[in-house]
Scaffold this motif. Structure first.
Motif, mmCIF file in Angstrom:
data_model
loop_
_atom_site.group_PDB
_atom_site.id
_atom_site.type_symbol
_atom_site.label_atom_id
_atom_site.label_comp_id
_atom_site.label_asym_id
_atom_site.label_seq_id
_atom_site.Cartn_x
_atom_site.Cartn_y
_atom_site.Cartn_z
ATOM 1 N N GLU A 160 -52.467 33.128 7.527
ATOM 2 C CA GLU A 160 -53.217 33.193 8.922
ATOM 3 C C GLU A 160 -52.988 31.952 9.818
ATOM 4 O OE1 GLU A 160 -57.410 33.177 8.736
ATOM 5 O OE2 GLU A 160 -57.490 35.296 7.803
ATOM 6 N N MET A 161 -52.663 30.760 9.161
ATOM 7 C CA MET A 161 -52.177 29.613 9.938
ATOM 8 C C MET A 161 -50.637 29.722 10.328
ATOM 9 S SD MET A 161 -54.886 27.899 10.841
ATOM 10 C CE MET A 161 -54.031 26.551 11.597
ATOM 11 N N ALA B 96 -49.698 32.605 11.429
ATOM 12 C CA ALA B 96 -49.582 33.523 12.407
ATOM 13 C C ALA B 96 -49.168 34.721 11.612
ATOM 14 C CB ALA B 96 -48.898 33.230 13.516
ATOM 15 N N GLY C 274 -57.505 25.291 14.385
ATOM 16 C CA GLY C 274 -56.515 26.498 14.039
ATOM 17 C C GLY C 274 -57.115 27.928 14.503
ATOM 18 N N GLN D 61 -59.536 29.622 12.801
ATOM 19 C CA GLN D 61 -59.982 30.378 11.707
ATOM 20 C C GLN D 61 -61.507 30.417 11.801
ATOM 21 O OE1 GLN D 61 -57.801 28.149 8.493
ATOM 22 N NE2 GLN D 61 -57.168 30.511 7.877
ATOM 23 N N ARG E 67 -50.872 30.044 17.116
ATOM 24 C CA ARG E 67 -50.744 29.178 15.701
ATOM 25 C C ARG E 67 -49.286 28.902 15.428
ATOM 26 N NH1 ARG E 67 -54.741 32.764 12.288
ATOM 27 N NH2 ARG E 67 -56.772 31.992 13.210
ATOM 28 N N LYS E 68 -48.392 29.755 16.168
ATOM 29 C CA LYS E 68 -46.888 29.513 15.964
ATOM 30 C C LYS E 68 -46.528 27.922 16.481
ATOM 31 C CE LYS E 68 -45.608 34.376 16.358
ATOM 32 N NZ LYS E 68 -45.008 35.296 17.421
#
Lengths: 261, 270
Positions: free
Chosen positions: A131-132, A134, B54, B56, B83-84
């Motif tokens: 998830e982190m 992406a 982030g 989440q 997040r990229k």
């Protein structure tokens, strides 16, 4: 807390869990088109859930076919109807035992492995890590496994049926050992097993069971608490819930497909 | 070196898990180009802060902005784009166990770029060279030591050339050599690549060595913040207890509970 209140809470929790799992299934289904660009992910999982399940399916199919031929012969021979052995074995396998037993074995072999794998990936932060980066774990991890399960189970069921009825299973015991005429064995199958009803039924049932088992397995793994106990429970729940759901769904499907209720 | 503008800004940040309040109005600034340390005892929400940055998890109140964008308000697509621009190093490394070291580092490149495999190979080897593990490319995560796994995870975190890297307890459970290697790597990568780094840790001595700015958080609030020297020289008893690793001080050794004698039923005995 009193008992009625606890009962209401338990029902409410179960309904909430069912709702979450349906929402999860819809998200997984919505992710499936993205696999067109990455067929390799599905092929890898087909090997894992399909090819690696072959041994247990083939061996079980052979033994189930043998037992059906043995017990069917003892029953039929008293009426002088042993020529109907092929029909008896084939219809029992194709209509009921093939899809159900294969799905139960699949839940034990592949479903538990899927739940444990996804649960462990969650417990070791691999899903969070994705998830982190992406990368949606539903697309990258869950969707290929779900699709592979859907494709693999009908194929495994077909193999199970062939092994149970064929030369190593029912045919071996019925014809080679008990002396039923081979022509009668196969012509009975040819006359009484209908493509439109019985063979299609194999694929309808195993398709439905494929959805049930893989849905339960990937959901249990994905929603497992990230602890060793959580993964253990997810694995157990996958086998227990899948087995119960397969048996319940089989009853309903038999009633609908064969109009016997 | 850090400039004055903030890449991440938390204002009056509030977050709770169940009945437990993790953040009760916290203000934090992560300055561009610098290493910001977030320190505090275990269970004070340091990792939670990284997950909030982030996207989440979502805060219950207040604001948390990354480069001016409110993280919690972003759609999933925009969040993934964001997040990229950030890499995260998990405490466990979070490497994909069925992929080799090479494939782990190549993973974000293969997912997010259309680079030819030959170019991906070059980029992966460059990233692995930066963390000193180019020779370990064919190993699997199970064959790596804890320190090596974190360095591979670091190579993966910088694969897409992010603007910011978040380190979650990078020194926990490391031997002195690995710790020294990681300390130098974090500083070197931050300066060489022009990154912004956030280091969450309770290893005070090591973290203060490399941090440009520090926050000490506990009990849902910021107890102190400033440069490493300001934290070391803080007049706060609480901060001194934490920095000096003293057992006695404002932070009680015992978890709250009933009186000891009462628990042992001493009064009831003849």
């Amino acid at each position: 807390m009193n008992a009625p209140r606890q009962g209401i809470d338990a029902v409410a929790n179960s309904l909430a869990e069912l709702g979450r799992s349906i929402f999860f299934l819809l998200r997984v289904i919505a992710s499936l088109p993205s696999l067109v660009r990455k067929p390799r992910l599905v092929i890898e999982q087909l090997y894992s859930v399909g090819v690696l399940s072959l041994v247990i399916i083939v061996v079980s199919g052979v033994f189930v076919g043998m037992v059906l031929a043995l017990s069917g012969y003892r029953l039929l021979v008293d009426f002088g109807a042993e020529e109907a052995l092929g029909t008896s074995v084939a219809l029992t396998v194709v209509r009921e035992l093939g899809p159900v037993v294969t799905a139960l074995l699949f839940a034990g072999r592949a479903g538990s492995a899927l739940a444990a794998e996804i649960g462990l990936m969650k417990a070791t932060d691999q899903l969070s890590g994705m998830e982190m980066m992406a990368v949606d774990p539903l697309r990258r991890i869950v969707a290929p496994r779900f699709l592979a399960g859907l494709i693999a189970l009908p194929l495994l069921t077909s193999i199970f049926c062939v092994m149970a009825i064929g030369a190593a299973g029912g045919h071996l015991v019925g014809v080679a050992l008990l002396g039923v005429d081979a022509g009668a064995y196969w012509s009975g199958i040819q006359e009484n097993v209908e493509f439109g009803k019985d063979i299609v039924n194999v694929f309808v049932k195993s398709g439905v069971f494929g959805v049930i088992v893989t849905w339960i397995a990937v959901y249990q793994g994905y929603s497992a608490p990230p602890t060793s106990e959580g993964v253990s429970r997810a694995t157990t729940s996958t086998v227990v819930l899948s087995s119960l759901a397969i048996l319940g769904a089989n009853l309903m499907l038999t009633a609908v497909l064969f109009g016997e209720v | 070196m850090p400039d004055d503008s903030s890449l991440v800004e938390a204002r009056d940040l509030r977050f709770r898990r169940g009945a437990r309040v993790i953040f009760d109005g916290v203000d934090i600034d992560i300055r561009r180009g610098g290493i910001t340390a977030i320190m505090g005892p275990s269970g004070t929400g340091k990792t939670t802060l990284l997950r909030l940055i982030g996207g989440q998890w979502r805060p219950d109140g207040g604001s948390l902005r990354f480069d001016g964008q409110e993280v919690a308000a972003l759609s999933q697509k925009r969040l993934f784009e964001l997040r990229k621009r950030m890499g995260m190093l998990f405490q466990t490394g979070a490497l994909l166990t069925d992929l080799s070291v090479f494939d782990n580092v190549a993973f974000p490149l293969r997912e997010h770029t259309r680079l030819p495999e030959r170019l991906i190979r070059d980029v992966v080897l460059m990233k692995l060279e930066a963390v000193g593990l180019r020779g370990a490319r064919d190993l699997y995560p199970a064959q790596l030591s804890g320190g090596m796994a974190r360095r591979v995870a670091l190579a993966r975190a910088i694969a897409l050339d992010p603007e910011m890297i978040m380190y979650d307890e990078p020194f926990a459970g490391q031997d002195p050599i690995s710790m020294g290697v990681l300390l130098r790597l974090i500083r070197r990568l931050n300066d060489a690549l022009g990154l912004t780094s956030v280091v969450v840790s309770h290893d005070v001595k090591e973290t203060l060595q490399i941090a440009d700015h520090c926050y000490v958080i506990a009990d849902g609030e910021v107890k102190a913040h400033g440069t490493s020297d300001e934290i070391r020289d803080s007049a706060s008893e609480w901060v001194q207890q934490f920095v000096q690793a003293q057992a006695d001080g404002p932070v009680a050794f015992h978890y709250p509970g009933p009186p000891y004698a009462e628990d042992l039923h001493v009064e009831d005995r003849p």
